[in-house]
Design a protein around this motif. Structure first.
Motif, PDB file in Angstrom:
ATOM      1  N   VAL A   1       4.185  14.040   1.539  1.00 54.56           N
ATOM      2  CA  VAL A   1       5.035  12.976   2.052  1.00 54.56           C
ATOM      3  C   VAL A   1       4.316  11.654   1.818  1.00 54.56           C
ATOM      4  CG1 VAL A   1       6.104  11.977   4.092  1.00 54.56           C
ATOM      5  CG2 VAL A   1       6.104  14.439   3.781  1.00 54.56           C
ATOM      6  N   SER A   2       5.059  10.663   1.395  1.00 55.30           N
ATOM      7  CA  SER A   2       4.454   9.364   1.115  1.00 55.30           C
ATOM      8  C   SER A   2       5.137   8.268   1.929  1.00 55.30           C
ATOM      9  CB  SER A   2       4.576   9.035  -0.376  1.00 55.30           C
ATOM     10  OG  SER A   2       3.877   9.976  -1.158  1.00 55.30           O
ATOM     11  N   LEU A   3       4.390   7.200   2.125  1.00 55.69           N
ATOM     12  CA  LEU A   3       4.939   6.025   2.809  1.00 55.69           C
ATOM     13  C   LEU A   3       4.588   4.810   1.958  1.00 55.69           C
ATOM     14  CD1 LEU A   3       6.403   5.054   5.408  1.00 55.69           C
ATOM     15  CD2 LEU A   3       4.139   4.510   6.318  1.00 55.69           C
ATOM     16  N   GLN A   4       5.588   4.256   1.296  1.00 52.54           N
ATOM     17  CA  GLN A   4       5.403   3.049   0.513  1.00 52.54           C
ATOM     18  C   GLN A   4       5.605   1.858   1.426  1.00 52.54           C
ATOM     19  OE1 GLN A   4       4.514   2.604  -2.771  1.00 52.54           O
ATOM     20  NE2 GLN A   4       4.473   0.417  -2.273  1.00 52.54           N
ATOM     21  N   MET A   5       4.588   1.030   1.541  1.00 52.35           N
ATOM     22  CA  MET A   5       4.630  -0.105   2.462  1.00 52.35           C
ATOM     23  C   MET A   5       4.566  -1.401   1.663  1.00 52.35           C
ATOM     24  SD  MET A   5       2.101   1.320   5.459  1.00 52.35           S
ATOM     25  CE  MET A   5       0.648   1.231   4.442  1.00 52.35           C
ATOM     26  N   ASN A   6       5.613  -2.172   1.715  1.00 50.71           N
ATOM     27  CA  ASN A   6       5.708  -3.451   1.007  1.00 50.71           C
ATOM     28  C   ASN A   6       5.796  -4.599   2.005  1.00 50.71           C
ATOM     29  OD1 ASN A   6       5.795  -2.032  -1.456  1.00 50.71           O
ATOM     30  ND2 ASN A   6       8.038  -1.900  -1.372  1.00 50.71           N
ATOM     31  N   SER A   7       5.558  -5.794   1.506  1.00 49.76           N
ATOM     32  CA  SER A   7       5.640  -6.999   2.345  1.00 49.76           C
ATOM     33  C   SER A   7       4.864  -6.817   3.643  1.00 49.76           C
ATOM     34  CB  SER A   7       7.112  -7.332   2.647  1.00 49.76           C
ATOM     35  OG  SER A   7       7.842  -7.519   1.458  1.00 49.76           O
ATOM     36  N   LEU A   8       3.659  -6.336   3.524  1.00 47.61           N
ATOM     37  CA  LEU A   8       2.850  -6.038   4.702  1.00 47.61           C
ATOM     38  C   LEU A   8       2.512  -7.299   5.487  1.00 47.61           C
ATOM     39  CD1 LEU A   8       0.643  -3.274   3.139  1.00 47.61           C
ATOM     40  CD2 LEU A   8       1.960  -3.026   5.244  1.00 47.61           C
ATOM     41  N   LYS A   9       2.447  -7.112   6.792  1.00 45.76           N
ATOM     42  CA  LYS A   9       2.148  -8.209   7.716  1.00 45.76           C
ATOM     43  C   LYS A   9       0.890  -7.861   8.503  1.00 45.76           C
ATOM     44  CE  LYS A   9       7.141  -8.815   8.452  1.00 45.76           C
ATOM     45  NZ  LYS A   9       8.224  -8.825   9.477  1.00 45.76           N
TER      46      LYS A   9
ATOM     47  N   LEU B   1       0.858  -1.181   0.000  1.00 46.79           N
ATOM     48  CA  LEU B   1       0.000   0.000   0.000  1.00 46.79           C
ATOM     49  C   LEU B   1       0.891   1.227   0.000  1.00 46.79           C
ATOM     50  CD1 LEU B   1      -2.842  -0.657   2.634  1.00 46.79           C
ATOM     51  CD2 LEU B   1      -3.141  -0.338   0.173  1.00 46.79           C
ATOM     52  N   ARG B   2       0.367   2.315  -0.525  1.00 50.97           N
ATOM     53  CA  ARG B   2       1.091   3.579  -0.498  1.00 50.97           C
ATOM     54  C   ARG B   2       0.214   4.632   0.153  1.00 50.97           C
ATOM     55  NH1 ARG B   2       5.541   5.570  -3.142  1.00 50.97           N
ATOM     56  NH2 ARG B   2       5.657   7.827  -3.470  1.00 50.97           N
ATOM     57  N   LEU B   3       0.719   5.202   1.240  1.00 48.26           N
ATOM     58  CA  LEU B   3       0.023   6.277   1.928  1.00 48.26           C
ATOM     59  C   LEU B   3       0.598   7.614   1.484  1.00 48.26           C
ATOM     60  CD1 LEU B   3      -0.091   4.869   5.586  1.00 48.26           C
ATOM     61  CD2 LEU B   3      -1.675   4.462   3.700  1.00 48.26           C
ATOM     62  N   SER B   4      -0.266   8.598   1.409  1.00 51.71           N
ATOM     63  CA  SER B   4       0.172   9.948   1.074  1.00 51.71           C
ATOM     64  C   SER B   4      -0.343  10.930   2.115  1.00 51.71           C
ATOM     65  CB  SER B   4      -0.328  10.346  -0.314  1.00 51.71           C
ATOM     66  OG  SER B   4       0.284   9.571  -1.313  1.00 51.71           O
ATOM     67  N   CYS B   5       0.415  12.005   2.289  1.00 51.35           N
ATOM     68  CA  CYS B   5       0.028  13.051   3.232  1.00 51.35           C
ATOM     69  C   CYS B   5       0.261  14.393   2.550  1.00 51.35           C
ATOM     70  CB  CYS B   5       0.856  12.948   4.502  1.00 51.35           C
ATOM     71  SG  CYS B   5       0.563  14.267   5.700  1.00 51.35           S
ATOM     72  N   ALA B   6      -0.812  15.160   2.435  1.00 50.57           N
ATOM     73  CA  ALA B   6      -0.724  16.484   1.835  1.00 50.57           C
ATOM     74  C   ALA B   6      -0.696  17.521   2.948  1.00 50.57           C
ATOM     75  CB  ALA B   6      -1.904  16.720   0.905  1.00 50.57           C
ATOM     76  N   ALA B   7       0.317  18.356   2.944  1.00 50.93           N
ATOM     77  CA  ALA B   7       0.470  19.399   3.956  1.00 50.93           C
ATOM     78  C   ALA B   7       0.130  20.751   3.348  1.00 50.93           C
ATOM     79  CB  ALA B   7       1.894  19.417   4.493  1.00 50.93           C
TER      80      ALA B   7
ATOM     81  N   THR C   1       9.203   2.631   2.906  1.00 52.07           N
ATOM     82  CA  THR C   1      10.038   3.724   2.427  1.00 52.07           C
ATOM     83  C   THR C   1       9.265   5.031   2.514  1.00 52.07           C
ATOM     84  OG1 THR C   1      11.179   2.250   0.864  1.00 52.07           O
ATOM     85  CG2 THR C   1      11.396   4.616   0.508  1.00 52.07           C
ATOM     86  N   ILE C   2       9.857   5.996   3.187  1.00 47.74           N
ATOM     87  CA  ILE C   2       9.252   7.328   3.282  1.00 47.74           C
ATOM     88  C   ILE C   2       9.942   8.242   2.279  1.00 47.74           C
ATOM     89  CG2 ILE C   2      10.810   8.097   5.136  1.00 47.74           C
ATOM     90  CD1 ILE C   2       8.439   9.673   6.311  1.00 47.74           C
ATOM     91  N   SER C   3       9.158   9.110   1.653  1.00 44.23           N
ATOM     92  CA  SER C   3       9.711  10.050   0.683  1.00 44.23           C
ATOM     93  C   SER C   3       8.936  11.347   0.750  1.00 44.23           C
ATOM     94  CB  SER C   3       9.659   9.465  -0.725  1.00 44.23           C
ATOM     95  OG  SER C   3       8.323   9.185  -1.103  1.00 44.23           O
ATOM     96  N   ARG C   4       9.537  12.410   0.205  1.00 41.02           N
ATOM     97  CA  ARG C   4       8.832  13.691   0.218  1.00 41.02           C
ATOM     98  C   ARG C   4       8.988  14.382  -1.121  1.00 41.02           C
ATOM     99  NH1 ARG C   4      14.000  14.939  -0.597  1.00 41.02           N
ATOM    100  NH2 ARG C   4      14.832  16.838   0.361  1.00 41.02           N
ATOM    101  N   ASP C   5       8.012  15.228  -1.420  1.00 41.84           N
ATOM    102  CA  ASP C   5       8.037  16.071  -2.610  1.00 41.84           C
ATOM    103  C   ASP C   5       7.894  17.504  -2.118  1.00 41.84           C
ATOM    104  OD1 ASP C   5       7.483  17.592  -4.894  1.00 41.84           O
ATOM    105  OD2 ASP C   5       6.480  15.927  -5.881  1.00 41.84           O
ATOM    106  N   ASN C   6       9.010  18.210  -2.048  1.00 41.93           N
ATOM    107  CA  ASN C   6       8.985  19.571  -1.507  1.00 41.93           C
ATOM    108  C   ASN C   6       8.168  20.533  -2.367  1.00 41.93           C
ATOM    109  OD1 ASN C   6      11.188  18.118  -0.280  1.00 41.93           O
ATOM    110  ND2 ASN C   6      11.946  20.067   0.481  1.00 41.93           N
ATOM    111  N   THR C   7       8.098  20.270  -3.653  1.00 44.38           N
ATOM    112  CA  THR C   7       7.362  21.184  -4.532  1.00 44.38           C
ATOM    113  C   THR C   7       5.853  21.074  -4.303  1.00 44.38           C
ATOM    114  OG1 THR C   7       7.242  19.580  -6.337  1.00 44.38           O
ATOM    115  CG2 THR C   7       9.175  21.021  -6.264  1.00 44.38           C
ATOM    116  N   LYS C   8       5.409  19.900  -3.867  1.00 45.22           N
ATOM    117  CA  LYS C   8       3.978  19.680  -3.659  1.00 45.22           C
ATOM    118  C   LYS C   8       3.612  19.619  -2.174  1.00 45.22           C
ATOM    119  CE  LYS C   8       3.421  17.078  -7.964  1.00 45.22           C
ATOM    120  NZ  LYS C   8       2.992  15.788  -8.579  1.00 45.22           N
ATOM    121  N   ASN C   9       4.622  19.722  -1.302  1.00 41.28           N
ATOM    122  CA  ASN C   9       4.383  19.604   0.148  1.00 41.28           C
ATOM    123  C   ASN C   9       3.656  18.306   0.490  1.00 41.28           C
ATOM    124  OD1 ASN C   9       5.654  21.991   0.802  1.00 41.28           O
ATOM    125  ND2 ASN C   9       3.767  23.193   0.757  1.00 41.28           N
TER     126      ASN C   9
END
Length: 123
Positions: A79-87, A18-24, A69-77
């Protein structure tokens, strides 16, 4: 003030992704880093991952290292959380948070919180 809105939660089978996103929005320039926390029923809210806006440096809880894996896009404010091999034990409400105090690993290091998004992993 800073407003945070999460999206991307849902139901997935064990081993899935799953991929979570957060818009600030708002006064995001007052924050130095973003984090993801999670809270399972009957448990304390715990740190999952954090990232600094400027450097992109990341931190992870041991329980998710190598899978998330957490990542950010400064231009769009965002942050995402890519979650693999979920348990199944990853099942929780996931919260996005923003802070500036420098204590990335603890709840008290964050001034702003989103409403949370449910992630359910079936076995």
């Amino acid at each position: 003030q800073v407003q945070l809105v999460e999206s991307g939660g849902g139901l997935v089978q064990a081993g899935g992704s799953l991929r979570l996103s957060c818009a600030a929005s708002g006064r995001t320039f007052n924050t130095h880093y973003m984090g993801w926390f999670r809270q399972a029923p009957g448990k304390e809210r715990e740190f999952v991952a954090g990232i600094w806006w400027s450097s992109g440096r990341t931190l992870y809880a041991d329980s998710v290292k190598g899978r998330f894996t957490i990542s950010r896009d400064n231009t769009k404010n965002t942050v995402s959380l890519q979650m693999n091999s979920l348990k199944p034990e990853d099942t929780a409400v996931y919260y996005c948070a923003a802070g500036r105090s420098g204590i990335v690993l603890v709840r008290t290091g964050y001034e702003y919180w989103g409403q949370g998004t449910q992630v359910t992993v079936s076995s």
